[in-house]
Design an enzyme around this catalytic site. Sequence first.
Site, PDB file in Angstrom:
ATOM      1  N   MET A   1       0.849  -1.182   0.000  1.00 21.06           N
ATOM      2  CA  MET A   1       0.000   0.000   0.000  1.00 21.06           C
ATOM      3  C   MET A   1       0.890   1.238   0.000  1.00 21.06           C
ATOM      4  SD  MET A   1      -2.474   1.348   3.058  1.00 21.06           S
ATOM      5  CE  MET A   1      -1.208   1.854   4.197  1.00 21.06           C
ATOM      6  N   PRO A   2       1.047   1.896  -1.129  1.00 17.74           N
ATOM      7  CA  PRO A   2       1.789   3.151  -1.145  1.00 17.74           C
ATOM      8  C   PRO A   2       1.042   4.230  -0.354  1.00 17.74           C
ATOM      9  CG  PRO A   2       1.627   2.237  -3.353  1.00 17.74           C
ATOM     10  CD  PRO A   2       0.704   1.460  -2.476  1.00 17.74           C
ATOM     11  N   LEU A   3       1.779   4.923   0.478  1.00 18.37           N
ATOM     12  CA  LEU A   3       1.223   6.028   1.269  1.00 18.37           C
ATOM     13  C   LEU A   3       2.070   7.259   0.990  1.00 18.37           C
ATOM     14  CD1 LEU A   3      -0.605   7.219   3.470  1.00 18.37           C
ATOM     15  CD2 LEU A   3       0.983   6.290   5.171  1.00 18.37           C
TER      16      LEU A   3
END
Length: 63
Positions: A1-3
């Site tokens: 999950m890129p944040l």
Amino acid sequence: MPLVHIDLIEGRNDSQIKGLVEDVTNAIVKNTGAPAEHVHIVLNEMKKDRYSVSGKLKSEEDQ
């Protein structure tokens, strides 16, 4: 999950913000292969009197 966290000075309209998050999401998807629904973006908008460059508040530039 890129944040992704983006800090910017307040003052952009809803259309500009929408374009920004769409473009950033597309760049993350393109370059990481992560699905768009897994890309999270946090925008932190700062008041001009709470951000400074070279010892001068950004709010002073408007004066």
